[in-house]
Motif scaffolding. Sequence first.
Motif, PDB file in Angstrom:
ATOM      1  N   ASP A 184      36.572  23.827  46.614  1.00 51.49           N
ATOM      2  CA  ASP A 184      37.748  24.292  45.559  1.00 51.49           C
ATOM      3  C   ASP A 184      38.653  22.403  46.130  1.00 51.49           C
ATOM      4  O   ASP A 184      38.314  22.399  47.113  1.00 51.49           O
ATOM      5  N   GLU A 187      41.406  21.198  48.854  1.00 53.24           N
ATOM      6  CA  GLU A 187      40.880  21.693  49.721  1.00 53.24           C
ATOM      7  C   GLU A 187      40.027  20.630  50.842  1.00 53.24           C
ATOM      8  O   GLU A 187      40.206  20.325  51.510  1.00 53.24           O
ATOM      9  N   SER A 191      40.252  18.088  53.629  1.00 54.39           N
ATOM     10  CA  SER A 191      39.680  18.497  54.695  1.00 54.39           C
ATOM     11  C   SER A 191      38.677  17.225  55.156  1.00 54.39           C
ATOM     12  O   SER A 191      39.540  17.082  56.440  1.00 54.39           O
ATOM     13  N   ALA A 287      36.706  28.458  51.914  1.00 57.20           N
ATOM     14  CA  ALA A 287      37.067  27.609  50.536  1.00 57.20           C
ATOM     15  C   ALA A 287      35.602  29.253  49.826  1.00 57.20           C
ATOM     16  O   ALA A 287      35.915  30.278  48.750  1.00 57.20           O
TER      17      ALA A 287
END
Length: 334
Positions: A184, A187, A191, A287
């Motif tokens: 993803d 994400e 992150s 994920a």
Amino acid sequence: MSLPRGKDFLPPWPLRSGHLQTMLSSSGVRRLMLPRAAQVVQDGAEPVLVNGGDGVRLTGAYTAQKAIPQSRGLAVLFHGWEGSVDSTYVLQTGSRLLADGWDIFRLNFRDHGDSHHLNEALFHSCRIDEVVYALVDIAQRYPTRPMALAGFSLGGNFALRAAMRAPALGLPLSYALAVCPIIDPREGLFSLEEAAPWFYQAYFMHKWRRSLQAKQAAFPHRDYFELSELKQNLRGLTASLVARHTDFGSLEAYLDGYSVAGRALESLHVPATILTARDDPVIPVDAFEKLDLPANVELDIAAYGGHCGFIRGWDMTSFTDEYIAARFNAIVAD
């Protein structure tokens, strides 16, 4: 046949740090410490210019095996973002597969390695079409069967997307394996900015800016970015890339464009394996745990390994070499 699993990877205590595994994975120190056998795929490698369709040219390197009378098949390897065909992990995996009797093709994505001068438009992560067309060209040039594909990090993401498209294009792909792939991008980007230590973003940004400078030098008549844009953080420069050099209307649409999250891989009919580590500091394990996968796709989450590390000991060799070789060889055994 019993295949190695992620749970089998248990490095000595100092190497159980995901950060140490990640930092060592692409370090110059690791390359210096590697045994000679981990780099033999470079010996006698043939540089190749590959057709990516619509005038796109990509570079690669082909090495024919000499270990056994008849090749087991053709192994194609994808590097990660700002890596190349000569990245340590690519050389290690290629050398191991070569010793097992596989012919090896290592492919550079656009603007990776020394290929900035070949295509005027910039690389971005949604350029999957040219990678798939390159695979078709490679399969036609080297019609060794079976054909198997392995990719690392962003290369793992490309490998999974290429495998989804393979049957429709008649690409004779028997198997795909992705090590710590980006699942993803939304994400993952967040992150890297918010959760991972600052030096990861600094490392990737240094490599990306250096690549963009090489691109600008290759095409001095183009204004790829303003100086102020190059000074932005990862999110800001990616947003500028999207606005200037893609048809996506927003950063979010671009990130969704190469996502394989959720149920995106349900249409993957080629047998595949996804290997990742729970302690990967770059790509969150959440994920992976949210993936809805078909029965032919194996998800293997190891406790240790960091991001594309899986370094076994102080000889700097990687568990992924054995892991990938065993699964590639199983294709032939089956």
